[in-house]
Design an enzyme around this catalytic site. Structure first.
Site, short mmCIF file in Angstrom:
data_model
loop_
_atom_site.label_atom_id
_atom_site.label_comp_id
_atom_site.label_asym_id
_atom_site.label_seq_id
_atom_site.Cartn_x
_atom_site.Cartn_y
_atom_site.Cartn_z
N LYS A 104 8.72 -2.00 3.63
CA LYS A 104 7.75 -0.88 4.51
C LYS A 104 8.65 -0.77 5.74
CE LYS A 104 3.78 -2.49 6.32
NZ LYS A 104 2.31 -2.97 6.40
N ARG B 280 0.92 -1.21 -0.06
CA ARG B 280 0.02 0.01 0.20
C ARG B 280 0.76 1.38 -0.07
NH1 ARG B 280 -3.71 -2.71 4.77
NH2 ARG B 280 -1.74 -3.99 4.83
C1 UD1 Z 1 -3.00 -6.74 10.88
C2 UD1 Z 1 -4.17 -7.74 11.38
C3 UD1 Z 1 -5.19 -6.77 11.74
C4 UD1 Z 1 -4.89 -5.84 12.58
C5 UD1 Z 1 -3.73 -5.05 12.14
C6 UD1 Z 1 -3.15 -3.84 13.17
C7 UD1 Z 1 -3.72 -9.73 10.20
C8 UD1 Z 1 -4.26 -10.74 9.23
N1 UD1 Z 1 -4.49 -8.77 10.39
O1 UD1 Z 1 -3.41 -6.40 9.58
O2 UD1 Z 1 -6.29 -7.58 12.31
O3 UD1 Z 1 -5.86 -4.68 13.21
O4 UD1 Z 1 -2.83 -5.73 11.72
O5 UD1 Z 1 -2.07 -3.15 12.62
O6 UD1 Z 1 -2.74 -10.24 10.68
N2 UD1 Z 1 4.05 -9.71 7.74
C9 UD1 Z 1 4.89 -10.80 7.69
N3 UD1 Z 1 4.69 -11.70 6.82
C10 UD1 Z 1 3.48 -11.74 6.20
C11 UD1 Z 1 2.66 -10.84 6.21
C12 UD1 Z 1 2.98 -10.00 7.08
O7 UD1 Z 1 5.95 -10.76 8.48
O8 UD1 Z 1 3.39 -12.95 5.50
C13 UD1 Z 1 4.33 -8.71 8.76
C14 UD1 Z 1 4.25 -7.12 8.14
O9 UD1 Z 1 5.51 -6.94 7.67
C15 UD1 Z 1 3.84 -6.42 9.02
C16 UD1 Z 1 2.81 -7.28 9.81
O10 UD1 Z 1 3.28 -8.48 9.63
O11 UD1 Z 1 4.75 -5.66 9.85
C17 UD1 Z 1 1.43 -6.93 9.83
O12 UD1 Z 1 1.02 -7.06 8.33
P1 UD1 Z 1 0.17 -6.27 7.82
O13 UD1 Z 1 0.01 -6.81 6.26
O14 UD1 Z 1 0.57 -4.51 7.91
O15 UD1 Z 1 -1.27 -6.36 8.50
P2 UD1 Z 1 -2.57 -5.38 8.45
O16 UD1 Z 1 -3.08 -5.61 7.58
O17 UD1 Z 1 -2.16 -4.07 8.99
CA CA Z 2 -0.21 -3.18 9.51
#
Ligand code: UD1
Ligand code: CA
Length: 496
Positions: free
Chosen positions: A46, A39
Site C-alpha cells: 500500500k 483492501r
Molecule cells: C487505523 C486505526 C483507526 C484509525 C485509522 C485512521 C488501528 C487499529 N486503527 O485503522 O482507529 O481511525 O487508522 O486512518 O490502529 N500497519 C503496520 N503493521 C501492522 C498493521 C498495520 O505497520 O501490523 C500499518 C499499515 O501499513 C498502515 C498503518 O499501520 O500504514 C495503519 O494500518 P491500517 O490497517 O491502515 O489501519 P486502519 O484500518 O486504517
Molecule cells: Ca489506514
C-alpha cells in the site's frame, strides 16, 4: 575561588538545571508502514502506491523530516519490507522490521529497542514518540508540531489527533470523558455499538506518546478484539484504566488526516493533492488552463508566466523555466526545460534537457538522454535518444536521431536517420558545427561529418565526410527523353 573556577561552576549549575526542567523533549517519529493493504487488491504494498505522482510513504517521510532529522525517524516495514526499504532508502531514515504484521500495536512493540532501548541498559532514548500512519500522506508538519506541543503542554501520556468527519465509517471513534479533553477509549468500527457508530469524531491514526510510559504499558495490549490483532488504539483504554492522562486534539482540516485504504480513497487524495499543487503554481505566477485536466506531480517546478494548456502532464522531477508555453497533450517526465521554450501539442519527453528559447513539436519524442541546445528546433515526428543537439540547430521533420553529437547551427533535413545500431552494438554519429544534411539521408554510424560540410539529399553516408566537403552517397540520376510519351503512344496503339 578564582573567577574562572567560579564561572565554570555557574555554567555547570545552569546546565544541570536546564536539563532537568526545561530541556525540550527528545522526539522520535515512528511511521507505521508494514501493512499489506488488503483492501487495495494490489500486488504492490500500500505505502508504495503513488498519490500526486509520489509514493505515499515518501510523502509521509518528507513531512516527518520537516519536524525531526532523518536519524530520529523510524519506518516500520514488514510486508515486502525490502521493496519498501529500497524505495525510500535515499531519505536516510531508520527501518524497523515487523516480520509478521500482527496489528498497529504490535508494530510499536517491535520498535521497542529502536525507540526506547532494551533491558540491557540503553533505555530512555527518547522522551516522546510521535506515531504517523504510513498510508495518510496529507498530514502537514505544522499539524504534527501542534500535536507534539499539545502533548507536552498537557503533560499527557498519550495524545491523539482527531477530526470530525461527515462520514466516519471505517475509522476508530473517540470516546471522550463527557466532552472534555480527556479520552477514555477508541473503539474500532468492527467493535462499535450502534450508538458509538454515531460519533463523528474519529481517531486519525496519528499519536504522541510518552515513550517510557508507552513501553511500560504496551504489553498490556491483547488480541482479544474483532480482528485478533494488537491494536495501538487500545492503548487509550489501557492508559485510562492505569489512571494515566490520555487527551485528544482536533484538527480543523479533516482532509489532512484521511487515509488511503481503498482505491477510491486514493483517488480522492490524489485529486486533492494535485489541485493543491496547481493552486501553489498559480500562486507562483504560472497560468494553467482547466487545471483539473492536467496531471502535475508534487515535486514539479514551473517558472512565472509560463502557460500550461489543458491536458498536459508534468511528471516526476520536471523543472520548467519562466515564460514557456506548454501546449496541450504534452507529457513531460523528469526533464529540465529552460526559459522561453515553446512545446507544441503532443510532445513526449523523458529524462531530457531543453535549452532556453527552443521550440519543440508538434509530436516530438525526446527519449532519455536528449539534450536540446538553446534556440534549437525539433519538429514534427522527430524521435531522439541520447543526443546532444547544439545551439540553434534544427531537425524539423520526420527524423530519428540516436547516439549523436550534433554541433551548433546544423540543419538536419526532413527524414534524416542515424543508423546507430548494427544488430549487436550502438555506434556514435558526430555532426560538427554548421553542417547541412540534405533530406532523406541515412548516416551509418560510426561516422563523422566535418564542420561546414554538405550531405546531398538522399545520401547513404558510410564513410566520414571531411570539413567543408560535399558528400553524395547516391547513384546519379539518368533521364530518358520522351520515354513516357512513347509508352503512352504504345498503349494507345494496342487498344486500337
Ligand atoms: C487505523 C486505526 C483507526 C484509525 C485509522 C485512521 C488501528 C487499529 N486503527 O485503522 O482507529 O481511525 O487508522 O486512518 O490502529 N500497519 C503496520 N503493521 C501492522 C498493521 C498495520 O505497520 O501490523 C500499518 C499499515 O501499513 C498502515 C498503518 O499501520 O500504514 C495503519 O494500518 P491500517 O490497517 O491502515 O489501519 P486502519 O484500518 O486504517
Ligand atoms: Ca489506514
Amino acid at each position: 575561588m578564582t573567577f574562572a573556577v567560579y564561572w565554570l561552576s555557574m555554567v555547570k549549575k545552569a546546565d544541570t538545571k536546564s536539563r532537568s526542567s526545561s530541556r525540550p523533549p527528545r522526539i522520535a517519529i515512528a511511521i507505521m508502514a508494514a501493512g499489506k493493504g488488503t483492501r487495495l487488491k494490489s500486488k504492490h504494498p500500500k505505502v508504495l502506491h503513488e498519490i500526486g505522482g509520489k509514493r505515499i510513504l515518501a510523502h509521509v517521510i518528507a513531512t516527518a523530516q520537516r519536524v525531526v532529522p532523518a536519524e530520529d525517524i523510524f519506518v516500520i516495514v514488514g510486508h515486502e519490507a525490502e521493496r519498501v526499504r529500497e524505495a525510500v532508502a535515499g531519505t536516510g531514515v531508520n527501518f524497523v522490521l515487523q516480520a509478521a504484521q500482527r496489528g498497529t500495536g504490535h508494530a510499536l512493540m517491535v520498535a521497542r529497542d529502536a525507540l526506547f532501548g532494551n533491558a540491557t541498559g540503553n533505555g530512555n532514548k527518547y522522551d516522546q514518540v510521535i506515531v504517523l500512519s504510513g498510508d495518510a500522506p496529507l498530514i502537514t508538519a505544522e499539524t504534527i508540531r501542534k500535536l507534539s506541543a499539545f502533548h507536552t503542554a498537557q503533560k499527557a501520556t498519550m495524545t491523539l489527533l482527531t477530526a470530525d468527519l461527515d462520514d466516519p465509517y471505517g475509522y476508530g471513534r473517540v470516546l471522550r470523558k463527557g466532552g472534555r479533553v480527556e479520552v477514555q477509549a477508541i473503539v474500532e468500527e468492527k467493535s462499535a455499538t450502534p450508538q458509538q457508530k454515531k460519533i463523528r469524531e474519529i481517531n486519525s491514526g496519528f499519536y504522541a506518546f510518552d515513550a517510557p510510559a508507552l513501553y511500560e504499558h504496551i504489553d498490556s495490549l491483547s488480541t482479544e478484539n474483532a480482528h485478533g490483532e494488537y491494536y495501538l488504539t487500545d492503548m487509550a483504554g489501557v492508559f485510562h484504566r492505569a489512571r494515566k492522562k490520555v487527551v485528544a486534539i482536533k484538527t480543523s482540516d479533516a482532509g489532512e488526516v484521511q487515509g488511503s485504504n481503498t482505491r477510491s480513497e486514493m483517488m480522492i487524495l490524489d485529486a486533492r493533492l494535485r489541485l493543491a499543487k496547481c493552486r501553489e503554481l498559480l500562486e507562483e505566477g504560472v497560468t494553467i488552463f482547466y487545471p483539473h485536466t492536467c496531471v502535475i506531480d508534487s515535486d514539479v517546478e514551473v517558472g512565472a508566466d509560463t502557460v500550461i494548456e489543458p491536458f498536459v502532464q508534468l511528471l516526476g522531477s520536471t523543472k520548467i523555466g519562466a515564460d514557456c508555453r506548454i501546449r496541450s497533450y504534452s507529457v513531460i517526465g523528469n526533464s529540465v526545460i529552460g526559459d522561453r521554450v515553446t512545446v507544441k501539442p503532443g510532445t513526449i519527453m523523458e529524462d531530457s534537457r531543453v535549452g532556453a528559447g527552443a521550440v519543440l513539436g508538434p509530436y516530438t519524442h525526446l527519449r532519455p538522454g536528449s539534450d536540446v541546445g538553446e534556440g534549437a528546433h525539433v519538429g514534427n515526428f522527430v524521435e531522439t535518444k541520447k543526443i546532444k543537439l547544439g545551439k540553434g540547430s534544427k531537425a524539423g521533420h520526420l527524423s530519428y536521431l540516436g547516439d549523436a553529437e550534433i554541433g551548433e547551427n546544423v540543419n538536419i533535413g526532413a527524414g534524416t536517420i542515424t543508423c546507430n545500431y548494427d544488430g549487436v552494438n550502438k555506434h556514435q554519429t558526430v555532426i560538427e558545427d554548421g553542417v547541412f544534411i540534405g533530406s532523406d539521408s541515412t548516416l551509418v554510424a560510426p561516422v563523422k561529418i566535418g564542420h561546414g560540410a554538405y550531405v546531398a539529399a538522399g545520401s547513404c553516408i558510410t564513410e566520414d565526410v571531411p570539413a567543408d566537403a560535399l558528400a553524395l552517397g547516391r547513384s546519379r540520376q539518368s533521364v530518358k527523353e520522351g520515354w513516357a510519351r512513347a509508352k503512352r503512344d504504345a498503349q494507345k496503339e494496342k487498344r486500337r
